[in-house]
Scaffold this active site. Sequence first.
Site, PDB file in Angstrom:
ATOM      1  N   LYS A 258      -9.774   7.724  -1.753  1.00 23.03           N
ATOM      2  CA  LYS A 258      -8.790   8.160  -0.756  1.00 23.03           C
ATOM      3  C   LYS A 258      -7.461   8.361  -1.460  1.00 23.03           C
ATOM      4  O   LYS A 258      -6.925   7.435  -2.061  1.00 23.03           O
ATOM      5  CB  LYS A 258      -8.655   7.100   0.349  1.00 23.03           C
ATOM      6  CG  LYS A 258      -7.498   7.377   1.325  1.00 23.03           C
ATOM      7  CD  LYS A 258      -7.428   6.350   2.457  1.00 23.03           C
ATOM      8  CE  LYS A 258      -6.170   6.557   3.306  1.00 23.03           C
ATOM      9  NZ  LYS A 258      -6.033   5.562   4.392  1.00 23.03           N
ATOM     10  N   ASP A 263       1.319   8.171   3.777  1.00 25.51           N
ATOM     11  CA  ASP A 263       0.708   8.098   5.112  1.00 25.51           C
ATOM     12  C   ASP A 263       1.766   7.716   6.139  1.00 25.51           C
ATOM     13  O   ASP A 263       2.061   6.545   6.341  1.00 25.51           O
ATOM     14  CB  ASP A 263      -0.446   7.076   5.115  1.00 25.51           C
ATOM     15  CG  ASP A 263      -1.147   7.018   6.466  1.00 25.51           C
ATOM     16  OD1 ASP A 263      -0.887   7.908   7.308  1.00 25.51           O
ATOM     17  OD2 ASP A 263      -1.963   6.089   6.666  1.00 25.51           O
ATOM     18  N   LYS A 270       3.379   6.031  12.456  1.00 23.75           N
ATOM     19  CA  LYS A 270       3.432   4.583  12.220  1.00 23.75           C
ATOM     20  C   LYS A 270       4.819   4.050  12.559  1.00 23.75           C
ATOM     21  O   LYS A 270       5.808   4.758  12.392  1.00 23.75           O
ATOM     22  CB  LYS A 270       3.189   4.279  10.732  1.00 23.75           C
ATOM     23  CG  LYS A 270       1.752   4.379  10.270  1.00 23.75           C
ATOM     24  CD  LYS A 270       1.668   3.984   8.797  1.00 23.75           C
ATOM     25  CE  LYS A 270       0.265   4.183   8.253  1.00 23.75           C
ATOM     26  NZ  LYS A 270      -0.743   3.319   8.889  1.00 23.75           N
ATOM     27  N   ASP A 281      -1.029   4.613  -0.417  1.00 18.24           N
ATOM     28  CA  ASP A 281      -2.254   4.992   0.286  1.00 18.24           C
ATOM     29  C   ASP A 281      -3.150   5.914  -0.553  1.00 18.24           C
ATOM     30  O   ASP A 281      -4.166   6.408  -0.072  1.00 18.24           O
ATOM     31  CB  ASP A 281      -1.894   5.637   1.623  1.00 18.24           C
ATOM     32  CG  ASP A 281      -2.941   5.392   2.700  1.00 18.24           C
ATOM     33  OD1 ASP A 281      -3.740   4.449   2.549  1.00 18.24           O
ATOM     34  OD2 ASP A 281      -2.960   6.152   3.683  1.00 18.24           O
ATOM     35  N   ASP A 340      -3.550   8.759  12.589  1.00 21.35           N
ATOM     36  CA  ASP A 340      -3.323   7.735  11.567  1.00 21.35           C
ATOM     37  C   ASP A 340      -4.645   7.211  10.987  1.00 21.35           C
ATOM     38  O   ASP A 340      -4.642   6.500   9.984  1.00 21.35           O
ATOM     39  CB  ASP A 340      -2.500   6.582  12.162  1.00 21.35           C
ATOM     40  CG  ASP A 340      -1.873   5.693  11.101  1.00 21.35           C
ATOM     41  OD1 ASP A 340      -1.887   6.103   9.920  1.00 21.35           O
ATOM     42  OD2 ASP A 340      -1.365   4.612  11.464  1.00 21.35           O
ATOM     43  N   GLU A 342      -6.633   8.751   9.162  1.00 21.69           N
ATOM     44  CA  GLU A 342      -6.811   9.970   8.366  1.00 21.69           C
ATOM     45  C   GLU A 342      -7.659   9.747   7.121  1.00 21.69           C
ATOM     46  O   GLU A 342      -8.273  10.686   6.610  1.00 21.69           O
ATOM     47  CB  GLU A 342      -5.439  10.532   7.965  1.00 21.69           C
ATOM     48  CG  GLU A 342      -4.803   9.939   6.695  1.00 21.69           C
ATOM     49  CD  GLU A 342      -4.501   8.453   6.790  1.00 21.69           C
ATOM     50  OE1 GLU A 342      -4.406   7.930   7.928  1.00 21.69           O
ATOM     51  OE2 GLU A 342      -4.373   7.790   5.742  1.00 21.69           O
ATOM     52  N   ARG A 344     -10.462   8.218   6.592  1.00 19.64           N
ATOM     53  CA  ARG A 344     -11.893   8.492   6.795  1.00 19.64           C
ATOM     54  C   ARG A 344     -12.159   9.990   6.888  1.00 19.64           C
ATOM     55  O   ARG A 344     -13.247  10.454   6.563  1.00 19.64           O
ATOM     56  CB  ARG A 344     -12.383   7.725   8.030  1.00 19.64           C
ATOM     57  CG  ARG A 344     -11.727   8.120   9.316  1.00 19.64           C
ATOM     58  CD  ARG A 344     -11.916   7.073  10.436  1.00 19.64           C
ATOM     59  NE  ARG A 344     -11.049   5.909  10.228  1.00 19.64           N
ATOM     60  CZ  ARG A 344     -11.062   4.837  11.001  1.00 19.64           C
ATOM     61  NH1 ARG A 344     -11.903   4.755  12.017  1.00 19.64           N
ATOM     62  NH2 ARG A 344     -10.246   3.825  10.751  1.00 19.64           N
TER      63      ARG A 344
HETATM   64  N1  BES Z   1      -3.477   3.711   5.277  1.00 20.16           N
HETATM   65  C1  BES Z   1      -3.756   3.046   6.486  1.00 20.16           C
HETATM   66  C2  BES Z   1      -4.368   1.658   6.288  1.00 20.16           C
HETATM   67  C3  BES Z   1      -3.520   0.657   5.583  1.00 20.16           C
HETATM   68  C4  BES Z   1      -2.809  -0.282   6.311  1.00 20.16           C
HETATM   69  C5  BES Z   1      -3.500   0.604   4.209  1.00 20.16           C
HETATM   70  C6  BES Z   1      -2.065  -1.218   5.656  1.00 20.16           C
HETATM   71  C7  BES Z   1      -2.743  -0.338   3.551  1.00 20.16           C
HETATM   72  C8  BES Z   1      -2.035  -1.253   4.285  1.00 20.16           C
HETATM   73  C9  BES Z   1      -4.738   3.858   7.315  1.00 20.16           C
HETATM   74  O1  BES Z   1      -4.664   5.223   7.171  1.00 20.16           O
HETATM   75  C10 BES Z   1      -4.445   3.554   8.749  1.00 20.16           C
HETATM   76  O2  BES Z   1      -3.393   3.910   9.194  1.00 20.16           O
HETATM   77  N2  BES Z   1      -5.373   2.903   9.426  1.00 20.16           N
HETATM   78  C11 BES Z   1      -5.209   2.569  10.785  1.00 20.16           C
HETATM   79  C12 BES Z   1      -6.452   3.024  11.488  1.00 20.16           C
HETATM   80  C13 BES Z   1      -6.373   2.946  12.973  1.00 20.16           C
HETATM   81  C14 BES Z   1      -5.444   4.015  13.511  1.00 20.16           C
HETATM   82  C15 BES Z   1      -7.768   3.121  13.516  1.00 20.16           C
HETATM   83  C16 BES Z   1      -5.064   1.057  10.882  1.00 20.16           C
HETATM   84  O3  BES Z   1      -5.729   0.345  10.134  1.00 20.16           O
HETATM   85  O4  BES Z   1      -4.236   0.619  11.671  1.00 20.16           O
HETATM   86 ZN    ZN Z   2      -3.977   5.869   5.369  1.00 18.01          ZN
HETATM   87 MN    MN Z   3      -3.232   6.126   8.407  1.00 21.45          MN
END
Ligand code: BES
Ligand code: ZN
Ligand code: MN
Length: 500
Positions: A258, A263, A270, A281, A340, A342, A344
Amino acid sequence: MTTVRVLASDTVSIETGALVVGIHASSDGPQVAPGADDLDQALGGTLAAALGAVGFTGKPEEIAKIPTLGALPAPLVLAVGLGERPDDGYDPETLRRASGAAARALAGTASAALALPASTADEAEAVALGALLGAYEFSRYRTGERKEPVGELTVLSAADGADAAVERASTVAEAVSLVRDLVNMPPSDLWPAKFADIAEDAGTKAGLTVEVLDETALKEAGYGGISGVGQGSVNPPRLVRLAYGHPDASRTLAFVGKGITFDSGGLSLKPANSMDWMKSDMGGAGAVLGALITIARLGLPVNAVGYLCLAENMPSGTAMRPSDVLHTFSGKTVEVLNTDAEGRLVLVDGIARAAQDSPDLIVDVATLTGAQIVALGWRTSGVMANDDAIREEVVEVAVSQGEAAWGMPLPDELRKGLDSPVADIANLNPDRWGAMLAAGIFLREFVPDGVRWAHIDMAGPAFNKAEPYGYTPKGGTGAITRTLVALAERYAADGGRAAD
Ligand code: BES
Ligand code: ZN
Ligand code: MN
């Protein structure tokens, strides 16, 4: 820059800025570890007692600096704790962490000799790797006085094979440092096309075949996931393919990373305090790049391909919207319920493309979910797979490198939560519980039947927001790079689990 060499020398006569010695904790007080006996004798056998007198116990990573007051050519002894003395050989991670803590404490010193336990090639490698990784500094954006890392390191070892082992450590450390640099670079200086250029340069130099798909090629070839995530940014997306082949190889590994260079969350924006470290990210893509470079430089007898799924996730008038449907490279459609989620979306394009290389195993690496941090904390990656033996193998290999990892399930009942009223699948489970696993379940849907696949969620481990420890600095850690290299070594050596 920190350099390393091996020398089969005594510790007493060596001309160096500092001598690093290991100290064990015991119920009788601190004890000098193997590797520093002659030095202790030169100091009249007083080292352990002197350290005990100032309250030093020898617990892991404890540090004390002792002036030698003319008794040795080296002006300084740096004692580092190793914990209790092991009965049957050193855990390499103990040596790496001690050596890393020592190297950090030696910042600003021009040279140092490591008189730590190094009676085998593996121990010498651990000492060298820990020191090189611990010496890492990211100071290119500072204009004032810079903290210089320790300069020339000498590993004192007479072990057979120590030279080659330390050479390996230096190759690995160089790649991990590149990954850390990429993670630490501000997104204003690392956007997808720039990352692709760096990968092309470094990859080509290492002997990899590198192909880059730009935004036009991505759209034409049907990479709807990467294109969708990237469409909101003025910095368009890229897919980089790195390939390495060896004539004696019988196995092919595919790694998918990834690579979200920033992000923001996209239109599902966010909150500020979750966003300020989202330059990290792209740590998964960094690890894949670092691993491919290392595999090529070590000349491992295995085939390996790496995919870097690069995009910047931004909100704008051209950004994908919640409720948009993307046509992914696999042919499956995805309803984007939250922009968010993204990671996946870019990964499934990379996974489906990687499957076309007929690999024995696909491993994707991603800072995928905050839920990973909730479940396992900052330092332990979650490992999921479509095969229990593969999952356990990946965990075992990671742990063998000192990269904490834990196997996680992919419970089938979570699939239902990803049903979409309009598309084949939704990118978000409205039920927030088990979100790391739901993300894994989403990815699994895009792995073709018969293809072995593992997924490493390293959202926490990729970036150290806390203080440095062992050989891990603040900021980008380069996590999972070494795990991927070690996996390739295993598949080169015995074919790994996929040979069963
Ligand atoms: N990049 C984030 C996940 C992340 C969070 C990485 C904290 C490092 C530290 C990912 O893209 C994300 O935003 N995930 C969301 C998914 C949700 C919207 C289903 C999450 O984990 O809140
Ligand atoms: Zn992310
Ligand atoms: Mn995200």
